[in-house]
Write a protein that holds these residues in place. Structure first.
Motif, PDB file in Angstrom:
ATOM      1  N   SER B 174      51.577  38.086  48.689  1.00  0.00           N
ATOM      2  CA  SER B 174      50.412  38.651  48.022  1.00  0.00           C
ATOM      3  C   SER B 174      49.350  37.558  47.889  1.00  0.00           C
ATOM      4  O   SER B 174      49.650  36.374  47.826  1.00  0.00           O
ATOM      5  CB  SER B 174      50.799  39.203  46.664  1.00  0.00           C
ATOM      6  OG  SER B 174      51.402  38.187  45.917  1.00  0.00           O
ATOM      7  N   ALA B 175      48.100  37.995  47.874  1.00  0.00           N
ATOM      8  CA  ALA B 175      46.973  37.057  47.921  1.00  0.00           C
ATOM      9  C   ALA B 175      47.118  35.992  46.845  1.00  0.00           C
ATOM     10  O   ALA B 175      47.488  36.289  45.718  1.00  0.00           O
ATOM     11  CB  ALA B 175      45.682  37.820  47.739  1.00  0.00           C
ATOM     12  N   PRO B 176      46.855  34.762  47.204  1.00  0.00           N
ATOM     13  CA  PRO B 176      46.993  33.697  46.222  1.00  0.00           C
ATOM     14  C   PRO B 176      46.035  33.901  45.055  1.00  0.00           C
ATOM     15  O   PRO B 176      44.983  34.518  45.187  1.00  0.00           O
ATOM     16  CB  PRO B 176      46.645  32.439  47.021  1.00  0.00           C
ATOM     17  CG  PRO B 176      45.889  32.915  48.209  1.00  0.00           C
ATOM     18  CD  PRO B 176      46.390  34.280  48.500  1.00  0.00           C
ATOM     19  N   ASP B 177      46.429  33.380  43.918  1.00  0.00           N
ATOM     20  CA  ASP B 177      45.649  33.546  42.699  1.00  0.00           C
ATOM     21  C   ASP B 177      44.284  32.888  42.867  1.00  0.00           C
ATOM     22  O   ASP B 177      44.171  31.696  43.076  1.00  0.00           O
ATOM     23  CB  ASP B 177      46.429  32.876  41.548  1.00  0.00           C
ATOM     24  CG  ASP B 177      45.863  33.309  40.223  1.00  0.00           C
ATOM     25  OD1 ASP B 177      44.917  34.124  40.242  1.00  0.00           O
ATOM     26  OD2 ASP B 177      46.373  32.846  39.193  1.00  0.00           O
ATOM     27  N   SER B 178      43.256  33.707  42.784  1.00  0.00           N
ATOM     28  CA  SER B 178      41.926  33.155  43.002  1.00  0.00           C
ATOM     29  C   SER B 178      41.236  32.831  41.684  1.00  0.00           C
ATOM     30  O   SER B 178      40.053  32.569  41.643  1.00  0.00           O
ATOM     31  CB  SER B 178      41.086  34.150  43.802  1.00  0.00           C
ATOM     32  OG  SER B 178      41.122  35.397  43.142  1.00  0.00           O
ATOM     33  N   GLY B 179      41.966  32.880  40.623  1.00  0.00           N
ATOM     34  CA  GLY B 179      41.362  32.562  39.337  1.00  0.00           C
ATOM     35  C   GLY B 179      40.692  33.753  38.691  1.00  0.00           C
ATOM     36  O   GLY B 179      40.092  33.634  37.619  1.00  0.00           O
ATOM     37  N   ILE B 180      40.815  34.903  39.368  1.00  0.00           N
ATOM     38  CA  ILE B 180      40.221  36.097  38.756  1.00  0.00           C
ATOM     39  C   ILE B 180      41.342  36.934  38.162  1.00  0.00           C
ATOM     40  O   ILE B 180      42.368  37.162  38.813  1.00  0.00           O
ATOM     41  CB  ILE B 180      39.444  36.910  39.808  1.00  0.00           C
ATOM     42  CG1 ILE B 180      38.206  36.110  40.214  1.00  0.00           C
ATOM     43  CG2 ILE B 180      39.044  38.268  39.276  1.00  0.00           C
ATOM     44  CD1 ILE B 180      37.500  36.651  41.408  1.00  0.00           C
ATOM     45  N   SER B 181      41.177  37.366  36.982  1.00  0.00           N
ATOM     46  CA  SER B 181      42.277  38.042  36.303  1.00  0.00           C
ATOM     47  C   SER B 181      42.500  39.439  36.868  1.00  0.00           C
ATOM     48  O   SER B 181      41.620  40.043  37.483  1.00  0.00           O
ATOM     49  CB  SER B 181      42.003  38.132  34.803  1.00  0.00           C
ATOM     50  OG  SER B 181      41.085  39.175  34.574  1.00  0.00           O
ATOM     51  N   GLU B 182      43.700  39.917  36.618  1.00  0.00           N
ATOM     52  CA  GLU B 182      44.096  41.227  37.107  1.00  0.00           C
ATOM     53  C   GLU B 182      43.189  42.310  36.523  1.00  0.00           C
ATOM     54  O   GLU B 182      42.856  43.293  37.160  1.00  0.00           O
ATOM     55  CB  GLU B 182      45.543  41.465  36.670  1.00  0.00           C
ATOM     56  CG  GLU B 182      46.307  42.377  37.589  1.00  0.00           C
ATOM     57  CD  GLU B 182      47.724  42.611  37.067  1.00  0.00           C
ATOM     58  OE1 GLU B 182      48.282  43.654  37.373  1.00  0.00           O
ATOM     59  OE2 GLU B 182      48.241  41.723  36.342  1.00  0.00           O
ATOM     60  N   LYS B 183      42.799  42.071  35.277  1.00  0.00           N
ATOM     61  CA  LYS B 183      41.984  43.050  34.574  1.00  0.00           C
ATOM     62  C   LYS B 183      40.628  43.209  35.261  1.00  0.00           C
ATOM     63  O   LYS B 183      40.154  44.332  35.454  1.00  0.00           O
ATOM     64  CB  LYS B 183      41.786  42.570  33.128  1.00  0.00           C
ATOM     65  CG  LYS B 183      41.386  43.661  32.168  1.00  0.00           C
ATOM     66  CD  LYS B 183      41.493  43.140  30.744  1.00  0.00           C
ATOM     67  CE  LYS B 183      41.076  44.181  29.735  1.00  0.00           C
ATOM     68  NZ  LYS B 183      41.173  43.685  28.359  1.00  0.00           N
ATOM     69  N   VAL B 184      40.054  42.078  35.657  1.00  0.00           N
ATOM     70  CA  VAL B 184      38.758  42.123  36.339  1.00  0.00           C
ATOM     71  C   VAL B 184      38.906  42.844  37.676  1.00  0.00           C
ATOM     72  O   VAL B 184      38.091  43.701  38.034  1.00  0.00           O
ATOM     73  CB  VAL B 184      38.223  40.688  36.554  1.00  0.00           C
ATOM     74  CG1 VAL B 184      36.921  40.733  37.355  1.00  0.00           C
ATOM     75  CG2 VAL B 184      38.021  40.002  35.218  1.00  0.00           C
ATOM     76  N   ASP B 185      39.973  42.492  38.397  1.00  0.00           N
ATOM     77  CA  ASP B 185      40.231  43.157  39.674  1.00  0.00           C
ATOM     78  C   ASP B 185      40.320  44.660  39.494  1.00  0.00           C
ATOM     79  O   ASP B 185      39.736  45.429  40.236  1.00  0.00           O
ATOM     80  CB  ASP B 185      41.563  42.659  40.270  1.00  0.00           C
ATOM     81  CG  ASP B 185      41.349  41.419  41.106  1.00  0.00           C
ATOM     82  OD1 ASP B 185      40.173  41.150  41.429  1.00  0.00           O
ATOM     83  OD2 ASP B 185      42.334  40.728  41.398  1.00  0.00           O
TER      84      ASP B 185
END
Lengths: 462, 550
Positions: B174-185
């Motif tokens: 799965s895509a590496p953590d880009s620093g954007i939270s799941e909630k924002v996504d």
């Protein structure tokens, strides 16, 4: 061949046919296949190309051990793993008690022996069912891979439809059989069927007539006294005695006049009782091998006939005479089970031709007087003689002398149930009710499995 | 089975050194065994894994002819297995020079197993060891529960080809953590677009608002952004929570769904079944990458045994022997598909075009045939490129991406087909097409491809387990449906339904009656049968199967 069929078709047409019947008949009429023994499927076949013979392999047929190290596929027998087929079947019976369908199949004939009639090679097999795409589904013909020169459309190789080297393939129209073999004579299979699958024992084994007759023949030997002196055997004995006595000093110069003869050396032939085996039952196997029988229908019918054949051999302690008759629009007797099992489907269907042939054979050879006669007929239920105008009278005649007629109808998937022509005219004729002990009908469909076939046998013979 | 002798082991170690120098990467340890015919009889039903659990079907002649590879994805006669250490098997009378070739081939496979990303889930443990403990667990259960263990194995194996292999891979990668939270996504990707159905201007406005609030206060910006969202959309918070739960719980495949939701397995006394099913599922997943990389794996190993063998100084004098054996392995058959030959040629082809810089926009858009032919950017990146290919592709993507007209033409490939010649009574094989599109399609069609069968959770709530076969132009093998469903019913502990497509039985359209005296033409390809499809639903209830046309 075709002109003869066309003639039958024209005659039928005069009488009048429904559109559906006509379609079925035309389908068989325009079929360009021929009857012959085994066909080979495209897979794993040997193709003679312009660059030599090659065995056609699939992408996943290549394995390192075989390809790189040239190791042969391992061959082994079951004995190394499983103590006996009985144990396997015992397990299978337990399955049934637990409420799951049986999983071991025994009716698969791997290599029908062309020689010995009673020889059937049977391998216990099983299948692990999963959801998979139907491999026989050929909506899109995908073709094969190939490489090398050649224009599009150019023929680069061929493979005989009937290959003598490949005889003895894995079943009616199947590819190569498995490499493991467990030989079992049809007699043993019959025993398995009777004991493990609880097929009934025949109640009347025909004990009205004596099972064996005796003839007298001068075959037994006796020392010292008897009817006729066996000179050769006697001389042997005399020589032996004299060797023991040291009476033959030089074997290159034997003087018979110096022989000492013991009374025990004289060997006589005596008159003795000989068992003379006589067939007690004659079984006619009739198989519809018309074009419409292609595929599963044939497989089912022949599998069931293998089973019945084996069971009867066991029941009559090998004293069964079997006759094999194949029919399309005409009937033909073939000499062994092998040809019967493997002949390919083609042509039209007229059931009465086979029935009349049975009647003819029985009359000609006067079989009805001495034997129990069984007739088993396997068909898909199509008949050009849609009303059974000729089949029903022939069947009636047959019922006059047989012990049992068993008709198996393997219905095609997609056709309406219990409504094939043969079934319809049999029911209409009222013969089924009139002779419930003589005539039995078993209707199966294309998804029938082996336990159901065995169940069907019970219905046909009980 | 016994290990190879010291002399032969020394040869293997020498091969490893040379392979490493050439750039292959693999773990140091490996085990090599001599196998006899007897060993093979026992090993091949267990897919060459010596420690695989015992199961009675392994001891019986199995009718594998129909759909053989679809039923058994493992390679029954593999030379090397993907374990830690890797174990490989040898004939006991191979001459040294042949062993050198086989060792290089085996090393090629080991390198592939340990670097191709489709094998990622097998990297962190030794399957052989795990299989041994599973085997013991099953043996112990069998001594307690008797034949019921075998029933559970049987029924679980009935659906082990439906394991969620690709789901597993996508979870790993799965895509590496880009620093954007799941909630924002969730807010921007799903909520605004699918649920609130915001128009573009509103979407962009929200995006700007988010960016400014994060810029103003990197620590608390997100929180303040969402507090405003909560005011405008009070349902958002609960929807997000639901989404999170659903995502977490979603089972990967049918086996996992049954494990989690089956009433029957949920019972106290049936807890032991869970372990058996998990073992079957794990084993199924283990073998998945093998069959999906057959062409690549064999091609890669063949590429390296050929290259490394020719450079090996120890085998001089056996070049002709090698050439003969190698040709047998890697020659393109006139008819048929050889994965060694095809895969190896693809790697050579890729190396060449990468070396010449032909995998580029510039080359692809070059129309001039002459310039295409001579195009050579001399990148020096050929080897690099094939190493990348062995890492990132499976057969499907490999063929899809790289089998083009240049490749097909260069190797004189074609699609062959057969037709009946009635006069000679033979099947004639002929060149059907030399087009790359046709060739690729033929390759794709011959690849392993299990059906996709999914659980409809909504309908499952109404009446028992509800399965939907995602139709891909091919029906399921009807013969196998009843027993497979019977097994699922047992494991599920209630009725099971399956929705699929079937061909409506129609007799073939009658052809023109044959005219006496005129031979039927033989070149006419039979017209493809027109098929009518219908949707059907199978129901298995109380061990009885019924079918309904929908």
């Amino acid at each position: 061949m075709h002109s003869k069929l066309s003639k039958i078709y024209r005659n039928l047409n005069k009488v009048g046919l429904t559109a559906e019947q006509e379609e079925k008949i035309l389908l068989e009429l325009n079929d360009d296949r021929t009857h012959d023994t085994p066909i080979i499927d495209g897979r794993m076949a040997v193709v003679t190309t312009d660059e030599g013979r090659i065995r056609l392999l699939n992408l996943y047929d290549y394995h390192d051990l075989m390809t790189l190290q040239a190791m042969a596929q391992p061959r082994g027998s079951y004995v190394s793993h499983i103590r006996s087929i009985d144990e396997l079947l015992e397990k299978d019976r337990q399955r049934e008690k637990d409420g799951f369908p049986r999983k071991i199949r025994v009716g698969k004939m791997i290599k029908p022996g062309k020689a010995g009639k009673g020889k059937v090679v049977v391998v216990p097999t099983t299948v692990e069912e999963k959801f998979i795409h139907d491999p026989n589904f050929t909506a899109q013909e995908e073709g094969q891979g190939g490489s090398g020169d050649g224009e599009e459309g150019e023929v680069i190789g061929e493979q005989p439809v009937r290959d003598p080297d490949e005889a003895g393939a894995g079943g009616p129209g199947q590819g190569e059989g498995g490499q493991h073999e467990m030989e079992s004579s049809a007699y043993d299979l019959g025993k398995i069927l009777t004991e493990q699958f609880e097929l009934p024992n025949l109640q009347d084994k025909g004990k009205k007539r004596s099972l064996t007759r005796y003839t007298y023949d001068m075959t037994d030997r006796n020392r010292g006294s008897g009817q006729v002196l066996d000179k050769k055997a006697t001389l042997k004995e005399i020589v032996e005695t004299n060797i023991h006595l040291g009476n033959i000093p030089d074997i290159d110069d034997i003087d018979p006049s110096r022989f000492i003869i013991s009374p025990r050396d004289r060997i006589y032939r005596v008159l003795s009782k000989e068992k003379d085996f006589e067939a007690q039952a004659v079984v006619f196997f009739l198989r519809d091998y018309s074009g419409s029988m292609a595929g599963k229908a044939t497989e089912l019918v022949v599998t069931q006939h293998v089973l019945i054949y084996s069971w009867l051999l066991y029941q009559y302690a090998n004293q069964v005479e079997s006759r094999f008759i194949l029919h399309d629009t005409e009937a033909k007797e073939v000499e062994d089970f092998y040809t019967y099992y493997n002949s390919r489907v083609a042509g039209g269907t007229q059931v009465f031709s086979a029935y009349e042939m049975v009647n003819h054979i029985v009359k000609e050879e006067n079989l009805a007087a001495d034997c129990n006669i069984y007739v088993f007929h396997g068909t898909d239920g199509d008949d050009w003689d849609t009303e059974g105008k000729k089949a029903v009278p022939a069947l009636k005649e047959m019922l006059g002398y047989v012990s049992r007629v068993g008709v198996t109808i393997a219905e095609h998937a997609g056709s309406s149930q219990n409504d094939t022509e043969v079934e319809r005219y049999l029911k209409k004729s009222g013969l089924l009710e009139k002779f419930p002990n003589l005539l039995r009908l078993d209707t199966i469909n294309e998804s029938t499995d082996e336990p159901r076939l065995i169940e069907g046998i019970k219905r046909l013979i009980s | 089975m016994k290990l190879i002798d010291q002399h032969t082991k020394t040869i293997m170690e020498g091969c490893k050194l040379r392979a490493r120098d050439a750039g292959l990467r693999f773990e140091d340890e490996s085990l090599e065994y001599i196998v006899t015919n007897r060993d093979l009889i026992e090993l091949s039903p267990k897919v060459m894994i010596p420690t695989l659990y015992d199961y009675w079907v392994h001891d019986v002649e199995v009718l594998k002819e129909r759909g053989k590879y679809e039923l058994y994805p493992g390679n029954p006669y593999e030379t090397v297995i993907n374990t830690r250490p890797a174990i490989s098997f040898y004939n006991d009378n191979n001459p040294d020079w042949l062993n050198v070739m086989i060792f290089y081939h085996v090393i090629g496979h080991i390198d592939f197993f340990q670097n191709n990303l489709y094998f990622r889930h097998t990297w962190d443990y030794d399957f052989n060891g795990e299989a041994l403990s599973d085997k013991r667990a099953i043996a112990k259960l069998r001594s307690e529960r008797g034949r019921w263990v075998d029933y559970v194995i049987e029924f679980a194996r009935g659906i082990d080809n439906l394991v969620g292999y690709h789901g597993l891979l996508s979870k790993i990668f799965s895509a590496p953590d880009s620093g954007i939270s799941e909630k924002v996504d969730y807010y921007f990707d799903i909520y605004l677009q699918d649920i609130a159905k915001a128009n573009i201007s509103k979407y962009i406005k929200e995006l700007e608002r988010y960016n400014t609030s994060v810029k103003e206060d990197p620590a608390m910006g997100e929180q303040s952004f969402f507090s405003q969202v909560d005011q405008g959309h009070p349902e958002f918070a609960s929807l997000f929570k639901k989404h999170q739960e659903a995502k977490k719980q979603k089972p990967q495949d049918l086996l996992e769904f049954i494990l989690e939701h089956s009433k029957m397995l949920g019972r106290e006394e049936n807890q032991w079944m869970l372990m058996v099913i998990q073992i079957i599922r794990k084993t199924g997943l283990f073998f998945q990458p093998q069959i999906r990389t057959k062409i690549m794996n064999e091609g890669w190993a063949s590429y390296w045994h050929e290259n490394l063998y020719m450079q090996d100084d120890r085998i001089s004098g056996h070049e002709v022997d090698f050439a003969r054996v190698n040709a047998g392995v890697t020659a393109m058959p006139r008819v048929g598909l050889n994965p060694y030959a095809l895969g190896m040629r693809l790697f050579y082809f890729l190396e060449e075009i990468a070396e010449k810089g032909r995998i580029s926009w510039e080359y692809q858009h070059l129309a001039d045939a002459g310039r295409r032919k001579d195009y050579d950017a001399k990148t020096g990146k050929g080897r690099d490129f094939i190493f990348k290919a062995r890492e990132n592709f499976s057969d499907f993507t490999f063929i899809h991406s790289f089998v083009d007209q240049d490749f097909v033409t260069a190797n004189k490939l074609f699609v062959a087909d057969k037709r009946l010649n009635q006069q000679k009574m033979v099947w004639e094989y002929y060149v059907k097409s030399r087009s790359a599109d046709d060739y690729r399609e033929m390759l794709m069609a011959s690849l392993y491809h299990p059906p996709c069968i999914e659980v409809d959770e909504e309908k499952t709530k109404q009446k028992g387990l509800y399965l939907i076969h995602r139709f891909e132009g091919k029906p399921l093998l009807a013969e196998y449906i009843p027993n497979t469903m019977l097994g699922i019913e047992y494991l599920w502990g209630g009725p099971v339904q399956l929705e699929t497509m079937e061909v409506v039985a129609t007799p073939q359209a009658p052809r023109m009656p044959a005219m006496p005296g005129i031979v039927a033409s033989q070149t006419d390809a039979p017209k493809p049968r027109e098929l009518k499809w219908q949707r059907v639903r199978y129901t298995m209830e109380d061990r009885k199967l019924s079918k309904k046309v929908l």
